[in-house]
Write a protein that holds these residues in place. Structure first.
Motif, PDB file in Angstrom:
ATOM      1  N   THR A  25      38.943  36.567  46.222  1.00 22.89           N
ATOM      2  CA  THR A  25      37.668  36.882  46.868  1.00 22.89           C
ATOM      3  C   THR A  25      36.458  36.625  45.976  1.00 22.89           C
ATOM      4  OG1 THR A  25      37.778  39.198  46.185  1.00 22.89           O
ATOM      5  CG2 THR A  25      38.730  38.641  48.324  1.00 22.89           C
ATOM      6  N   GLY A  26      36.626  36.736  44.654  1.00 23.70           N
ATOM      7  CA  GLY A  26      35.484  36.665  43.754  1.00 23.70           C
ATOM      8  C   GLY A  26      35.300  35.359  43.009  1.00 23.70           C
TER       9      GLY A  26
ATOM     10  N   TRP B 229      41.529  39.784  43.021  1.00 28.23           N
ATOM     11  CA  TRP B 229      40.088  39.566  42.871  1.00 28.23           C
ATOM     12  C   TRP B 229      39.719  38.085  42.810  1.00 28.23           C
ATOM     13  CZ3 TRP B 229      35.877  42.096  43.864  1.00 28.23           C
ATOM     14  CH2 TRP B 229      35.970  43.466  44.069  1.00 28.23           C
TER      15      TRP B 229
ATOM     16  N   ALA C 192      32.316  33.378  36.443  1.00 27.55           N
ATOM     17  CA  ALA C 192      32.848  34.346  37.416  1.00 27.55           C
ATOM     18  C   ALA C 192      34.287  34.727  37.068  1.00 27.55           C
ATOM     19  CB  ALA C 192      32.776  33.774  38.827  1.00 27.55           C
TER      20      ALA C 192
ATOM     21  N   ASP D 185      40.062  40.320  51.382  1.00 27.71           N
ATOM     22  CA  ASP D 185      39.059  41.353  51.060  1.00 27.71           C
ATOM     23  C   ASP D 185      39.723  42.722  50.959  1.00 27.71           C
ATOM     24  OD1 ASP D 185      36.955  39.531  51.013  1.00 27.71           O
ATOM     25  OD2 ASP D 185      36.530  39.792  53.142  1.00 27.71           O
TER      26      ASP D 185
ATOM     27  N   ILE E 122      35.728  38.529  35.963  1.00 29.03           N
ATOM     28  CA  ILE E 122      36.867  39.188  36.608  1.00 29.03           C
ATOM     29  C   ILE E 122      37.919  39.538  35.557  1.00 29.03           C
ATOM     30  CG2 ILE E 122      38.750  38.884  38.266  1.00 29.03           C
ATOM     31  CD1 ILE E 122      36.756  37.019  39.838  1.00 29.03           C
TER      32      ILE E 122
END
Length: 148
Positions: free
Chosen positions: A116-117, A113, A58, A141, A62
């Motif tokens: 949140t990611g 990012w 992940a 967010d 990103i």
């Protein structure tokens, strides 16, 4: 390609910055962000959990988005897991580019990012012995959403 690490040990900002720019003469700007654990409301420690492999993928996805949007000459993302005390570093984002604007914007994009990611689960431990899981924040967010 970005350097991605998820580790329990603290990182060294100076050493990581030097490693990213070593032997390079095409770096005109190096942007950095270091996120630290705060002692808000009597926080004694923050415990970050993750799934090895899934988390690194992940983070790499990103970082790849940042590399596609800005002309970066280098990128480093290091995120810690485990028990982290107030004042200790949690996350490091470094971006290098020929020009400062690209480095600064990519660094801001990445940290927005990552909030949140990045698949981390945060558990707070307080001085009075109570604990709680950290819920997602709408402000995080909104910060990520501004990048489109």
């Amino acid at each position: 390609m970005a350097l991605i690490r998820v580790q329990e040990a603290p990182f060294d900002l100076a050493a990581e910055s030097a490693a990213l720019t070593a032997g390079r003469d095409d770096v005109g700007g190096l942007a950095s962000f270091v996120g630290l654990c705060r002692a808000d409301d009597g926080l004694a420690a923050l415990v970050l959990e993750h799934y090895p492999g899934m988390t690194e993928r992940a983070l790499a996805e990103i970082a790849a988005q940042a590399e596609a949007r800005w002309p970066l000459t280098g990128c480093t993302v290091i995120h810690r897991h485990g028990r982290i005390l107030p004042g200790q570093p949690i996350v490091l984002v470094l971006t290098a580019s020929r020009h400062r604007t690209a480095a600064l914007e990519a660094c801001a994009f990445l940290i927005d990012w990552l909030k949140t990611g990045a698949p981390f689960w945060k558990h707070e431990e307080f001085a009075d012995g109570t604990t709680r899981w950290v819920a997602a924040r709408s402000s995080d967010d909104a910060a990520a959403a501004k990048w489109g």
